[in-house]
Scaffold this motif. Structure first.
Motif, PDB file in Angstrom:
ATOM      1  N   ASN A 224       3.127  10.649  -5.748  1.00 28.41           N
ATOM      2  CA  ASN A 224       1.750  10.090  -5.544  1.00 28.41           C
ATOM      3  C   ASN A 224       1.901   9.118  -4.585  1.00 28.41           C
TER       4      ASN A 224
ATOM      5  N   ILE B 202       0.247   6.452  -2.012  1.00 27.30           N
ATOM      6  CA  ILE B 202      -0.737   5.275  -1.991  1.00 27.30           C
ATOM      7  C   ILE B 202      -0.995   4.897  -0.682  1.00 27.30           C
ATOM      8  N   HIS B 203      -1.900   5.578   0.177  1.00 25.11           N
ATOM      9  CA  HIS B 203      -2.263   5.283   1.489  1.00 25.11           C
ATOM     10  C   HIS B 203      -2.664   3.772   1.608  1.00 25.11           C
TER      11      HIS B 203
ATOM     12  N   SER C 135      -6.115   2.849   1.209  1.00 27.05           N
ATOM     13  CA  SER C 135      -6.680   2.929  -0.042  1.00 27.05           C
ATOM     14  C   SER C 135      -6.471   1.623  -0.796  1.00 27.05           C
ATOM     15  N   ARG C 136      -5.693   0.919  -0.548  1.00 26.71           N
ATOM     16  CA  ARG C 136      -5.299  -0.208  -1.185  1.00 26.71           C
ATOM     17  C   ARG C 136      -6.495  -1.203  -1.157  1.00 26.71           C
TER      18      ARG C 136
ATOM     19  N   THR D  11      -1.528  -3.285  -3.511  1.00 29.52           N
ATOM     20  CA  THR D  11      -1.177  -1.987  -3.931  1.00 29.52           C
ATOM     21  C   THR D  11      -1.660  -1.716  -5.340  1.00 29.52           C
TER      22      THR D  11
ATOM     23  N   ARG E 257      -4.304   1.987 -10.937  1.00 31.13           N
ATOM     24  CA  ARG E 257      -3.197   1.423 -10.140  1.00 31.13           C
ATOM     25  C   ARG E 257      -2.900  -0.046 -10.854  1.00 31.13           C
TER      26      ARG E 257
ATOM     27  N   ASP F  59       2.006   2.202   3.400  1.00 32.10           N
ATOM     28  CA  ASP F  59       2.076   3.059   2.395  1.00 32.10           C
ATOM     29  C   ASP F  59       2.813   3.071   1.235  1.00 32.10           C
TER      30      ASP F  59
ATOM     31  N   GLN G 267       5.073   6.765  -5.337  1.00 37.69           N
ATOM     32  CA  GLN G 267       5.215   6.542  -6.663  1.00 37.69           C
ATOM     33  C   GLN G 267       6.199   7.910  -6.930  1.00 37.69           C
TER      34      GLN G 267
END
Length: 232
Positions: A3, A5-6, A9-10, A23, A34, A206, A209
């Motif tokens: 997975n 997490i770009h 997108s945080r 994050t 998250r 980035d 996970q």
């Protein structure tokens, strides 16, 4: 399971003197998907303006790790520590039964760039503690350098949790691997550069996970610096 997490997108916050990327859920940013990844609770990427910082404030029942990317941070705490942490150094503070600390950008003209990491401890009400250590680049070059562990082995910092924290700087085209992690959680946080991790491509900022993968292979597309967490 992978997975990504770009970076964009945080969660984020811009307080002028502090520009932060979250994050995981933190402060005003909340995403029910998250909140944490196992014992890993917070990874904040902070950029702090010259001569600015966080005044004295409390923490308890958390393992707090600070990874300085560039610049230097001036740290003071209620345990009597007063020190400066520079790029390449890592700090571990066990908040335990409670500590107060402050963090300021020591420079009058340069930005401070760091990662602040919170890890749940294996038990509450630990005695507060502090460690700080330099891990030179050559120790991290094209290898996974253990910088944090439950038992403090191989010169790593002691983190009171079933976790291994590795730091690495990998040259373009080179790879490093972690094996026998099929029953573990692995989290990768890219500091700089670009990586391919088990087929997933990652860039600076980035996170990834990983669950249910027997091994993890990280190949640098460009020279890449990253942290890797091996978690229960």
């Amino acid at each position: 399971m992978l997975n990504v997490i770009h970076s964009d997108s945080r969660g984020g916050a811009d307080h002028g003197w502090l520009k932060a990327k979250h994050t995981f859920s933190f402060a005003e940013y909340y995403d029910p998907e998250r909140v944490n990844f196992g014992a890993l609770r917070v990874i904040n990427e902070d950029r702090i303006a010259p001569a600015q910082g966080f005044g004295m404030h409390p923490h308890r029942d958390m393992e707090i790790v600070t990874y300085v990317i560039s610049g230097a941070i001036e740290h003071k705490d209620s345990m009597g520590n007063g020190t400066v942490i520079r790029a390449g150094e890592i700090q571990r503070m066990t908040a335990g039964t409670g500590v107060l600390h402050s963090e300021f950008n020591q420079s009058q003209d340069e930005e401070l760039h760091l990662l602040q990491i919170w890890i749940f401890p294996e038990k509450q009400n630990l005695e507060p503690g502090y460690e700080q250590k330099l891990f030179p680049q050559d120790e991290k070059r094209n290898r996974l350098r253990l910088v944090g562990s439950r038992d403090g082995r191989d010169g790593s910092l002691t983190i009171h949790q079933d976790v291994e924290l590795f730091a690495s700087i990998v040259d373009a085209g080179h790879s490093v691997s972690l094996t026998d992690v099929g029953q573990r959680r692995v989290f990768v946080q890219v500091v700089s550069g670009r990586l391919e991790v088990n087929g997933a491509q990652l860039a600076a900022g980035d996170g990834l996970q990983i669950e249910g993968e027997a091994s993890v292979t990280l190949t640098a597309i460009d020279e890449a610096e990253f942290l890797l967490f091996n978690l229960a």
